[in-house]
Design a protein around this motif. Structure first.
Motif, short mmCIF file in Angstrom:
data_model
loop_
_atom_site.label_atom_id
_atom_site.label_comp_id
_atom_site.label_asym_id
_atom_site.label_seq_id
_atom_site.Cartn_x
_atom_site.Cartn_y
_atom_site.Cartn_z
N LEU A 145 2.70 -3.06 6.82
CA LEU A 145 3.67 -2.36 7.66
C LEU A 145 2.94 -1.29 8.45
O LEU A 145 2.57 -0.24 7.90
N ASP A 146 2.69 -1.58 9.77
CA ASP A 146 1.91 -0.66 10.60
C ASP A 146 0.57 -0.38 9.93
O ASP A 146 -0.25 -1.28 9.81
N THR A 147 0.37 0.83 9.47
CA THR A 147 -0.90 1.18 8.81
C THR A 147 -0.78 1.18 7.29
O THR A 147 -1.65 1.70 6.60
N LYS A 148 0.28 0.60 6.77
CA LYS A 148 0.54 0.64 5.32
C LYS A 148 0.51 -0.78 4.73
O LYS A 148 0.65 -1.77 5.46
N SER A 149 0.36 -0.82 3.43
CA SER A 149 0.45 -2.08 2.68
C SER A 149 1.45 -1.90 1.55
O SER A 149 1.61 -0.81 1.00
N LEU A 200 -2.70 -4.67 -9.19
CA LEU A 200 -4.09 -4.82 -8.74
C LEU A 200 -4.13 -5.86 -7.64
O LEU A 200 -3.59 -6.96 -7.80
N VAL A 201 -4.78 -5.54 -6.53
CA VAL A 201 -4.88 -6.46 -5.40
C VAL A 201 -6.34 -6.83 -5.20
O VAL A 201 -7.19 -5.96 -4.95
N GLN A 254 -3.84 0.16 5.25
CA GLN A 254 -3.89 -1.30 5.13
C GLN A 254 -5.08 -1.68 4.23
O GLN A 254 -6.20 -1.22 4.47
N LEU A 255 -4.82 -2.50 3.25
CA LEU A 255 -5.89 -2.97 2.39
C LEU A 255 -6.70 -4.03 3.11
O LEU A 255 -6.16 -4.82 3.89
#
Length: 286
Positions: free
Chosen positions: A192-196, A218-219, A252-253
């Motif tokens: 989402l935009d600059t987020k995960s 955990l990603v 963002q990851l």
């Protein structure tokens, strides 16, 4: 007036009175001898009884261990080599001089768990100097591998390595490793935009109502490298109930096809119904 004279006794009466007097004296002496003999026997028996009791007390004192030692013999303790092992430490940057840390610990014992495990995460620079640390307390069940997540540890400079000190405070023996079926469903990953963001649903398939559940997220990327870690909590989840959850990263990851691992943990040592089923003996200070 003339004195009254004593009556004159015949020789036979005089002899009879003397015999009666002698007989009374004899009976009196016989009673005294009999009484002295009785007192002597009682005294001997009393002395024998006192000596016997003294010997019995000494023997019991020698053979019987002190109460503290007896209590220590009854209380079962973990094996001498019981410990919680640190299996892995991962460090992820989270801004300038801020780091997220993942620590994986394991309890290999099949019966002994730790309701209270203290840890100290120490972050080191290239010179092996500690530039940041974080303390906390967690728990672990028998035969369990568990992730500990600490976010945003501030440091005084760059970090290249980390170490962990673990200290067991309490132990609890369980009849067997409990099966706590907490199932993660409907997992999705969003940018989402600059987020995960990761969304999901947790199903409580245990027979216990749970007051608090910790959910570690955990990603990993497709190469199996850790790219993000986070956690959230769910409160008051009844048996066979479900609850939605989500975690958010404010960046963002670096992952396109993420592999999402959800690790739900619950501290059953605080649950009376759980302990009624699984506990064996009392909780002990270690």
């Amino acid at each position: 007036m003339p004195k009254k004279q004593k009556p004159t006794l015949s020789p036979e009466e005089g002899m009879r009175l003397k015999q009666e007097k002698v007989e009374k004296e004899f009976q009196k002496k016989r009673l005294i001898i009999k009484y002295k003999k009785f007192v002597k026997v009682i005294g001997i028996l009393l002395i024998i009884t006192i000596i016997g009791l003294a010997i019995f007390y000494v023997v019991r004192k020698v053979q019987k261990p002190p109460l503290e030692q007896k209590a220590e013999q009854i209380i079962e303790k973990p094996p001498a080599n019981f410990e919680i092992e640190t299996q892995q430490i991962k460090i992820l940057p989270n801004g300038v001089n801020r780091y997220d840390v993942l620590v994986i610990v394991a309890d290999d014992d099949l019966n002994w768990g730790v309701p209270r495990l203290e840890y100290n995460i120490m972050l080191e620079n290239k010179d092996k100097l500690i530039v940041g640390e974080r303390q906390g307390t967690t728990f672990i069940l028998p035969d369990q591998k568990k992730s500990i997540i600490e976010l945003g540890i501030e440091t005084q400079g760059s970090v290249v390595d980390a170490s962990v000190e673990l200290k067991i405070k309490d132990v609890q023996k369980l009849t067997s490793p409990p099966e706590l079926n907490l199932i993660a469903e409907n997992l999705t990953y969003q940018t989402l935009d600059t987020k995960s963001k990761v969304n999901g649903t947790l199903a409580n398939q245990t027979p216990f109502g749970l007051n608090e559940i910790i959910i570690n997220i955990l990603v990993y990327d497709k190469a199996g490298e850790l790219q993000g870690l986070n956690y959230t909590t769910i409160n008051d989840l009844s048996s066979n109930a479900k609850r939605d959850f989500s975690v958010l990263w404010r960046k963002q990851l670096s992952v396109k096809k993420p592999q999402i691992v959800v690790e739900p943990y619950v501290n059953p040592y605080n649950s009376a119904p759980f302990l009624d089923v699984y506990s064996e003996g009392q909780m002990l200070e270690y």
